[in-house]
Design an enzyme around this catalytic site. Structure first.
Site, PDB file in Angstrom:
ATOM      1  N   THR A  88       0.590  -1.049  -0.132  1.00  0.00           N
ATOM      2  CA  THR A  88      -0.232  -0.331   0.582  1.00  0.00           C
ATOM      3  C   THR A  88       0.361   0.779  -0.256  1.00  0.00           C
ATOM      4  O   THR A  88       1.931   1.994   1.319  1.00  0.00           O
ATOM      5  CB  THR A  88      -0.868   0.106   0.998  1.00  0.00           C
ATOM      6  OG1 THR A  88      -1.670  -1.058   0.998  1.00  0.00           O
ATOM      7  CG2 THR A  88      -1.587   1.070   1.157  1.00  0.00           C
ATOM      8  N   LYS A 166      -6.259   2.117  -3.416  1.00  0.00           N
ATOM      9  CA  LYS A 166      -6.204   1.015  -2.819  1.00  0.00           C
ATOM     10  C   LYS A 166      -6.554   2.525  -1.483  1.00  0.00           C
ATOM     11  O   LYS A 166      -6.742   1.919  -0.304  1.00  0.00           O
ATOM     12  CB  LYS A 166      -5.301   0.475  -2.738  1.00  0.00           C
ATOM     13  CG  LYS A 166      -4.593  -0.112  -1.091  1.00  0.00           C
ATOM     14  CD  LYS A 166      -5.168  -0.977   0.015  1.00  0.00           C
ATOM     15  CE  LYS A 166      -4.818  -1.306   0.787  1.00  0.00           C
ATOM     16  NZ  LYS A 166      -5.300  -1.978   2.240  1.00  0.00           N
TER      17      LYS A 166
END
Length: 292
Positions: A88, A166
């Site tokens: 991420t 995300k």
């Protein structure tokens, strides 16, 4: 994720495991493959890359991922290799990684995932893939049905679209936890009661809402030795979201509030702090103890 790659992935050779802390790689191998028949531990990332065709990476922060990308691209000719990054990170970092790897002759696909550790363990993640269609086609067999339960694909689009989703998607999780924390706090202070509110949540919002509600009322948010979603990582994601908002000419007020509460969690619990600890922060500012 590694567990399911070993157990269900279409592997034609032992899976190579590498970690910046080499002992963790050996510990994971001992759990997943005591006989050492399906896995091999590589002492360094460079050793893993040298021996692999497809390289999955998943690191906790942008700088670490940038460093590894530069290190392996400086040392090796990466022709014929495919890098799949599940970290991420900020979309700018994803764009940088794609540039570094492709200039070194490799293919690159961004594949961040949604799902708590329990979902990862059960192979129930949601995989978000972005990049060239030919490259995504090579990654698909390892996603839905192996690491995950579903894919979201941005085939033929910029790799950064995956991490953009995300980061934005994680703001939904932050906002959900903030709403639950405030809801349970007012339920306690108004006399409704946490169990009564939880019944409503179970019926109205099954799934993640119910799971986080359960973690709050059980006290799991402050009792865990190891966080499920570490506060440091949650704050990193919140900062990424705020940077994206600023660049887009807007503010994410809910994220600002949640990040303020995460800061309190960080101060109160340190490295043991979990994203669900937002509940404790809301309790504190409402005149209750952090721990329920």
């Amino acid at each position: 994720m590694v567990k399911n790659l070993v157990g269900k992935g279409p592997l034609h050779a032992p899976l190579i495991i590498s970690n910046r802390n080499a002992q963790r790689a050996f510990d994971l191998q001992a759990i997943l493959d005591p006989g050492k028949e399906k896995t091999v531990v590589a002492p360094t990332m460079a050793d893993a890359v040298k021996a692999a065709d497809i390289v999955f990476t998943c690191l906790g922060d942008d700088d670490a991922m940038r460093q590894i990308a530069q290190e392996v691209s400086d040392v090796f000719n990466l022709n014929g290799k495919l890098f799949v990054d599940c970290s991420t990170v900020h979309p700018d970092t994803t764009h940088h990684l794609a540039d570094v790897f492709t200039k070194a002759g490799a293919e690159f696909v961004a594949c961040p995932v949604f799902g708590a550790p329990a979902m990862a363990d059960a192979g129930q993640l949601i995989c978000v893939l972005a990049g060239p269609e030919d490259s995504i086609r090579k990654v698909r067999p390892y996603c839905k049905g192996v690491m995950g339960k579903a894919n979201i694909e941005f085939s033929g689009q910029s790799c950064s679209k995956a991490t953009l989703l995300k980061i934005i998607g994680n703001t939904f999780i932050l906002n959900m936890i903030e709403a639950l924390a405030e809801g349970h706090t007012i339920a306690e202070k108004s006399g409704l009661g946490n169990e009564n509110l939880h019944q409503f949540i179970e019926i109205m919002f099954p799934g993640p809402y119910t799971a986080y509600s359960g973690r709050m009322i059980s006290g799991d948010y402050h009792r865990r030795e190891e966080p499920l979603f570490a506060v440091d990582l949650a704050r990193k994601d919140a900062k990424h979201a705020q940077r994206l908002a600023e660049a887009s000419g807007m503010n994410l007020k809910d994220v600002e509030v949640a990040d303020g509460h995460l800061s309190h969690v960080q101060e109160h619990m340190g490295k043991k702090g979990d994203i669900a600890g937002i509940y404790g922060a809301v309790r504190t500012e409402s005149g209750l103890k952090f721990e329920n």
